[in-house]
Design an enzyme around this catalytic site. Structure first.
Site, PDB file in Angstrom:
ATOM      1  N   GLU A  54       9.143   6.409  -0.498  1.00  0.00           N
ATOM      2  CA  GLU A  54       7.876   5.977  -1.091  1.00  0.00           C
ATOM      3  C   GLU A  54       8.110   5.172  -2.350  1.00  0.00           C
ATOM      4  O   GLU A  54       9.117   5.336  -3.046  1.00  0.00           O
ATOM      5  CB  GLU A  54       6.954   7.164  -1.369  1.00  0.00           C
ATOM      6  CG  GLU A  54       7.454   8.124  -2.405  1.00  0.00           C
ATOM      7  CD  GLU A  54       6.413   9.184  -2.746  1.00  0.00           C
ATOM      8  OE1 GLU A  54       5.228   8.842  -2.945  1.00  0.00           O
ATOM      9  OE2 GLU A  54       6.801  10.364  -2.844  1.00  0.00           O
TER      10      GLU A  54
ATOM     11  N   ASP B  93       4.044   4.885   1.588  1.00  0.00           N
ATOM     12  CA  ASP B  93       4.661   6.182   1.859  1.00  0.00           C
ATOM     13  C   ASP B  93       5.019   6.244   3.341  1.00  0.00           C
ATOM     14  O   ASP B  93       4.141   6.171   4.210  1.00  0.00           O
ATOM     15  CB  ASP B  93       3.672   7.305   1.499  1.00  0.00           C
ATOM     16  CG  ASP B  93       4.325   8.681   1.475  1.00  0.00           C
ATOM     17  OD1 ASP B  93       5.559   8.755   1.648  1.00  0.00           O
ATOM     18  OD2 ASP B  93       3.602   9.668   1.282  1.00  0.00           O
TER      19      ASP B  93
END
Length: 365
Positions: free
Chosen positions: A110, A15
């Protein structure tokens, strides 16, 4: 699966840290170290992303810009540059691809990676995650956080544990205890309303949730109860799926001046149909459910939807159904500040589902 190391997946959730805002700070040195919001600063504006300096003042994505400005008077607004963000995202995907072919992007910033097959022979899922984070820093000038674990559910929880620019590793023997220690609001899919409902039922942590049996969870949460039952025990068998089909395709527009008359609402809807149809054509997806979204000037939001017998395969069919849904809210009781249209229940006929085929045996660390 839990007892046999040969069958344990190695999953990494990567992420990016404050992605849009970080790209802006990287490209403009004058913004570094300052509270930055990507989005419009007008009275209709919404924050798309916020730097960590802005987050310290409570500024969050999806927050109205006027609220963000009130909470952080020195907030600097920057117009979004989506082409720049997409270009960086492609760089990051190329880095992922060096280590695995099983990549499931969730957004530009992500993705899940299944590194059970050790493509470069590095020998450790943790070492792979470190190599990925180092390459992202060296090649893009940005930082990423990562969660390393044996399933998607825990890997995603872990990636958020030491943000920003951090990593968290949860091995199979640590999974249940880790989940038990977390507040249920950290569980993916548990929003504020669900967390509030759980609190009223005496469920505040993963440990509380693990005390409930499947019947109780089904009674209070329907079909989602089964997911919660296993998640509370650190179990998630979902594979990382490369090239996963999107669940919906949509578009929406926020207007500086409220739309009130029927003709201007119909014209606005036609523009949204064009946007949605362009995205549908590019994805070559089909769906049977169309959802109309309207937000009034007082921020009250309503939706209308309809599911048809056959897939909507051309612009004319989507436009016809979209106007039929619009008819359900006409005439409007007050000005409309946002209008949106989403096609859901998508089926991509070119989809190739890749299940994770665990193979080999190597350590997490």
């Amino acid at each position: 699966m839990e007892g046999n190391l040969n069958l344990i997946r190695k999953i990494i959730h990567v992420d990016m840290d404050a992605f849009y805002a970080s790209v802006e700070q990287r490209d403009n040195p004058d913004l570094r170290g300052k509270p930055v919001a990507v989005g419009g600063s007008s009275k209709r504006g919404v924050v798309a992303a916020a730097s960590y300096e802005a987050r310290a003042f409570g500024v969050r994505s999806a927050m109205p810009s006027v609220t963000a400005q009130r909470q952080c008077p020195d907030l600097i607004f920057v117009k979004p540059r989506f082409e720049a963000y997409k270009a960086v995202s492609r760089q990051i995907r190329d880095i992922f691809a060096r280590h695995t072919d099983l990549i499931q992007p969730l957004s530009l910033d992500e993705a899940y990676l299944d590194v059970t097959h050790d493509k470069q022979g590095i020998g450790s899922a943790v070492k792979i995650a470190k190599a990925i984070r180092t390459a992202i820093r060296d090649e893009t000038g940005l930082t990423a956080s990562a969660g390393v674990s044996y399933n998607k559910f825990i890997a995603k929880l872990a990636s958020d544990q030491n943000k920003p620019d951090g990593m968290c590793v949860i091995s199979p023997d640590q999974g249940p205890e880790f989940v038990a220690s977390l507040p249920v609001r950290r569980f993916h899919g548990v929003g504020p309303r669900t967390a509030e409902k759980m609190a009223k039922l005496g469920v505040n942590t993963g440990a509380d949730l693990a005390q409930k049996d499947e019947n109780w969870l089904a009674q209070h949460f329907g079909s989602w109860g089964e997911y919660l039952f296993w998640a509370a025990r650190g179990i998630d068998h979902r594979p990382v799926i490369a090239n996963a089909v999107r669940k919906s395709i949509g578009a929406e527009s926020t207007y500086f001046d409220d739309k009130r008359s029927v003709p201007e609402l119909r014209d606005a809807l036609e523009e949204i149909v064009d946007l949605v149809w362009g995205r549908i054509e590019r994805s070559q997806a089909q769906g049977r459910t169309l959802v109309l979204k309207a937000r009034y000037s007082d921020f009250r939001t309503i939706t209308r939807s309809r599911t048809v017998g056959q897939a909507l395969t051309d612009r004319a069919a989507i436009a016809q159904l979209g106007h039929a849904l619009l008819d359900q809210i006409l005439p409007v009781e007050m000005g409309v500040r946002l209008l949106g249209l989403t096609l859901s229940g998508l089926v991509d006929h070119n989809e190739i589902a890749h299940g994770a085929a665990p193979q080999g045996q190597f350590k997490f660390d």
